[in-house]
Scaffold this motif. Structure first.
Motif: not given
Length: 185
Positions: A64-71
């Motif tokens: 979840l944190i990865f996708f929030m940061v890379t979006a």
């Protein structure tokens, strides 16, 4: 008679071979076998044990944190609209521009014959290729300012109408209209 002593490590449901080859899996105690190594297939199972969910929750939060940061949060481009000059209604009338379209009529009979009626002449053709050439000839001036009216006999096959409309599309006719002819006409 002396009282029987019961071994707490052996239950009646446990099976112990006299040669110490097989020991049941639900034996809670060590085997009293003289063999020094335990059997290879002996494992202990916990009944009712559920897998630990903590690692799965950790991985979920990491994803979840990865996708929030890379979006990428880029603003969508918008079209600039001109602002209204005043609150009053427009006083300029809108003129209806109607173009006079040259009309070509194609009559389709029940046998697949096409009768092309132009303003100056008429010609009967058979087949799609000759129909394309005849429509192009009838709309020689400007095919984009030409409309085609296809009058179809009610017992004609649909393929004949499709051929006519396809020929009009190939000839780049601007507008097409389909009319159904009754058998009495």
């Amino acid at each position: 008679m002396p009282p029987k002593t019961v071994d707490p490590c052996v239950s009646p449901s446990d099976t112990v071979d006299t040669e110490c080859d097989a020991v049941s899996l639900n034996d809670p105690c060590e085997s009293s076998c003289s063999r020094s190594e335990p059997p290879a297939n002996r494992t202990r199972h916990r009944r009712g044990a559920e897998p630990d969910m903590t690692p799965m929750v950790d991985v979920t939060f990491l994803l979840l944190i990865f996708f929030m940061v890379t979006a990428s949060f880029s603003m969508q481009k918008s079209i600039a609209m001109p602002r209204q000059q005043s609150d009053r209604a427009s006083t300029q009338p809108i003129e209806d521009v109607t173009l006079e379209l040259q009309t070509i009529e194609v009559q389709i009979d029940q046998h697949g014959g096409f009768l092309v009626l132009a303003t100056d002449w008429q010609r009967e053709v058979i087949g799609k290729q000759s129909l394309v050439a005849t429509i192009k000839q009838a709309a020689h001036a400007d095919p984009r300012s030409t409309q085609l009216i296809a009058k179809v006999h009610e017992s004609a096959k649909l393929q004949f109408l499709v051929d006519c409309l396809d020929a009009a599309s190939i000839a780049e006719i601007a507008k097409t209209k389909v009319v159904l002819n009754n058998a009495a006409d």
